[in-house]
Design an enzyme around this catalytic site. Structure first.
Site, short mmCIF file in Angstrom:
data_model
loop_
_atom_site.label_atom_id
_atom_site.label_comp_id
_atom_site.label_asym_id
_atom_site.label_seq_id
_atom_site.Cartn_x
_atom_site.Cartn_y
_atom_site.Cartn_z
N HIS B 130 0.57 0.53 11.01
CA HIS B 130 0.14 1.93 10.94
C HIS B 130 -1.06 2.07 11.88
CE1 HIS B 130 -1.79 5.49 9.13
NE2 HIS B 130 -0.63 5.75 8.54
N ASP B 206 -3.01 -4.99 4.97
CA ASP B 206 -3.01 -3.55 4.71
C ASP B 206 -2.12 -3.31 3.49
OD1 ASP B 206 -2.72 -0.85 4.58
OD2 ASP B 206 -1.93 -0.59 6.62
N GLN B 209 0.79 0.39 1.25
CA GLN B 209 2.14 0.64 0.76
C GLN B 209 2.60 -0.42 -0.23
OE1 GLN B 209 3.82 3.33 1.29
NE2 GLN B 209 2.80 4.21 3.07
N LYS B 232 -2.02 7.36 -2.56
CA LYS B 232 -0.64 6.83 -2.59
C LYS B 232 -0.37 6.11 -3.91
CE LYS B 232 -0.63 5.86 2.38
NZ LYS B 232 0.06 6.91 3.11
N CYS B 374 2.79 7.77 11.95
CA CYS B 374 1.57 7.09 12.42
C CYS B 374 1.86 5.64 12.81
CB CYS B 374 0.47 7.14 11.38
SG CYS B 374 -0.06 8.79 10.99
C1 LIG Z 1 0.70 1.24 5.84
C2 LIG Z 1 -0.36 2.28 5.84
N1 LIG Z 1 -1.61 1.96 6.19
C3 LIG Z 1 -2.60 2.85 6.20
C4 LIG Z 1 -2.39 4.16 5.85
C5 LIG Z 1 -3.53 5.12 5.92
O1 LIG Z 1 -3.83 5.70 4.69
P1 LIG Z 1 -4.94 6.82 4.63
O2 LIG Z 1 -4.44 7.97 5.45
O3 LIG Z 1 -5.07 7.17 3.19
O4 LIG Z 1 -6.19 6.26 5.18
C6 LIG Z 1 -1.10 4.55 5.48
C7 LIG Z 1 -0.81 5.94 5.07
O5 LIG Z 1 -0.56 6.84 5.81
C8 LIG Z 1 -0.07 3.59 5.48
O6 LIG Z 1 1.18 3.93 5.15
#
Ligand SMILES: Cc1ncc(COP(=O)(O)O)c(C=O)c1O
Lengths: 165, 416
Positions: B130, B206, B209, B232, B374
């Site tokens: 991401h 990370d 998810q 999430k 993203c």
């Molecule tokens: C794998 C992963 N990492 C990071 C993020 C970033 O999350 P946030 O937008 O809450 O910072 C997301 C969500 O969009 C994600 O799916």
């Protein structure tokens, strides 16, 4: 609430299924400009060949959704053979058709019929895209090719100015 | 049609805990299949935040009066819950609240990265990341001549770990997604941590998810840093979690400066306070922490293993239903019954653009995501600009999948 039939008019689907003026043009004489929709990652490439102040040929390549593809297809059909002043006028009218006026958005989020901003008759098929305004996130799809066209025209103008001086 | 899961797990009851899922759109109950972007939250989370504001709100770590102390206690209790959820060894010191997990990774890149990475140093990411775990490192790379190596994705939508030893050799940090927000792939972290630690690198995962969907134990996984995000996990927006081993946090310089993070300030300098507050400058997201705590409590009352089992069987049902019904579908991710596979299902639907797919599905009150999620480098790797993505959570059931299938029939009709 706006229904899908407002968005996916038959003419739009027709241009989507059989897009006009797809392909590439040799550069020069044409200019080549890329346009991006950061929202969905769509990319289009516009080839514009202007001679003696009018559009001799125009082609589009790249990928996109039905709205961006059909808008691009209709645009090419509308501007081919037109002189630049006319094209600029058309761009202005199209952009104003695609502008959401806040007064048209009901406070509860309902999407109302937008007031006729331009005479749809002068627009031919392009008027079919008017329904897109009711789906605000899709406006960027409809305007992608038009913004790319503006870029191409500006580029040509800069070139002309540089070669004049 | 009954969903197979433990008898204690009743989707109907769970659904009724989520007020938003009662919403009716164009005469149909909403079918929410976008939890990978952001989940919905149960009434208990909303009530906890309301209750906090109505009875307890005051700034934390400051007042000596009763409600200020109580607010501080509720905030710090949330920290313990956030840490215990991932079996952090020392939750009171190792959990840092941020505004989302993106900020957590920026914190690490800024603070740990600037302290530890210098010209010529190497870090390892993956091509499935991401942007949140990619752009902060690219920003650092604009400043310093660091080298970023990428673990590639193989043709089974998994990380190619065949030469992991060589990839991590000489690296200082290996930072990888624990579960992909596009592919649904759950990373096999063990070979990565083993190789990375042997090479002397730290490992960050990370967990955005993964933590909401599977049991995560940072000690068993042997990772050094891990992030996840509240919204999430049925919690509110505006709160993210960074966990790192205390010794790492202690060595890291502060990120943002201001109140809360200092022990002393003079006109010619400052000294920082202890972890975790060293990294929490300014008034923190207090109500959001309380909400996240309530979300974790809710999640634990259902049981993470029950959630995982439910999602797994529903994912298999979804993949099978889609593949049986539609020849034109191509799912970008491990197939039905695959191991280490979460409930994120990204797909191509013939040559119909994801925006058009999602638009027509919306008419069926089915909420899915269309876009690059993203993860633009991954989209390029998959050879697409965008995908349509349906993602599952504990409140989804087979009716939701059937509604998705029916909606896709509508898409096919409209564009064929
Ligand atoms: C794998 C992963 N990492 C990071 C993020 C970033 O999350 P946030 O937008 O809450 O910072 C997301 C969500 O969009 C994600 O799916």
């Amino acid at each position: 609430m706006a229904g899908l039939e407002d968005l996916y008019r038959e003419i739009i689907l027709d241009h989507y299924r059989s897009p006009r003026n797809r392909g590439e043009l040799p550069t020069p004489p044409a200019v080549r400009v890329e346009g991006f929709n950061p929202l969905c990652g769509d990319e289009i490439v516009l080839y514009l060949d202007v001679e003696n102040g009018s559009v001799r040929d125009v082609k589009i390549s790249g990928q996109g959704c039905s709205i961006s593809q059909s808008s691009a297809s209709m645009m090419t059909a509308a501007i081919k053979g037109k002189d630049i002043a006319e094209v600029r006028g058309l761009i202005r009218s199209f952009k104003s058709m695609m502008t959401i006026h806040e007064a048209q958005l009901e406070p509860d989020g309902a999407r109302d019929e937008p007031a006729a901003l331009v005479d749809p008759d002068s627009f031919g098929e392009l008027a079919a895209l008017q329904g897109v305004v009711k789906f605000p996130v899709r406006i960027k799809c409809a305007t992608l090719s038009w913004n790319t066209l503006v870029q191409a025209l500006d580029e040509l103008e800069t070139k002309a100015m540089n070669s004049d001086s | 049609m009954a969903t197979v899961a433990s008898p204690a797990f009743d989707v109907e009851t769970i659904k009724s805990d989520f007020p938003l899922l009662d919403r009716v759109q164009a005469g149909r109950k909403i079918v929410f299949l976008d939890s990978a972007a952001s989940s919905q939250r149960p009434r208990s989370v909303l009530n906890a935040m309301d209750d906090y504001y109505q009875t307890t709100h005051a700034n934390v770590h400051r007042g000596v009066y009763a409600i200020a102390e109580e607010a501080t206690r509720r905030y710090e209790e949330a920290r313990l819950l956030a840490g215990r959820l991932i079996n952090a060894p020392d939750p009171a010191r190792e959990i840092i609240f941020t505004k989302n997990v993106t900020e957590a990774y920026n914190l690490v890149a800024y603070s740990w990265g600037r302290k530890n990475l210098h010209d010529g140093d190497v870090i390892v990411l993956t091509e499935t990341e991401h942007h949140a775990n990619l752009v902060p490192w690219l920003m650092l790379q604009e400043e310093r001549k660091i080298t970023i190596r990428y673990i590639a994705m193989d043709d089974d939508y998994r990380l190619d770990l065949s030469d992991i030893e060589a990839v991590v050799d000489g690296a200082k940090l290996v930072s990888v997604t624990a579960a992909s927000n596009v592919l649904g792939t759950i990373t096999d972290l063990e070979p990565i941590t083993r190789a990375a630690h042997r090479a002397g690198a730290l490992v960050m995962a990370d967990g955005a998810q993964l933590v909401p969907h599977r049991r995560v134990d940072v000690q068993a996984l042997d990772v050094d840093l891990l992030g996840y995000t509240g919204h999430k996990l049925m919690g509110p927006t505006g709160i993210g979690v960074l966990w790192a081993r205390a010794e790492i946090l202690e060595e890291m310089p502060p990120f943002l400066g201001g109140g809360e993070m200092i022990s002393d300030v003079r006109l010619d300098g400052f000294s920082t306070t202890d972890i975790p507050w060293k990294f929490e400058a300014g008034t923190p997201p207090i109500a959001e922490a309380v909400g996240l705590g309530a979300a974790i409590t809710y999640l634990e009352s259902i049981g993470i293993d029950n959630i995982a089992a439910h999602e797994q069987s529903l994912t298999n049902y979804a993949i099978r239903s889609l593949q049986e019904r539609f020849d034109e579908i191509e799912i970008f991710g491990p197939g039905a019954d695959a191991e280490r596979r979460g409930g994120v299902i990204s797909f191509r639907f013939g040559d119909i653009h994801p925006h058009d797919v999602a638009q027509v599905l919306d008419e069926h009150a089915v909420c899915v995501r269309a876009g690059h999620h993203c993860a633009k480098p991954l989209m390029r790797r998959l050879g697409v600009n965008a995908t349509t993505r349906a993602s599952l959570y504990l409140y989804n059931d087979e009716h939701d999948i059937d509604a998705l299938v029916a909606g896709l029939e509508g898409v096919r009709k409209m564009f064929s």
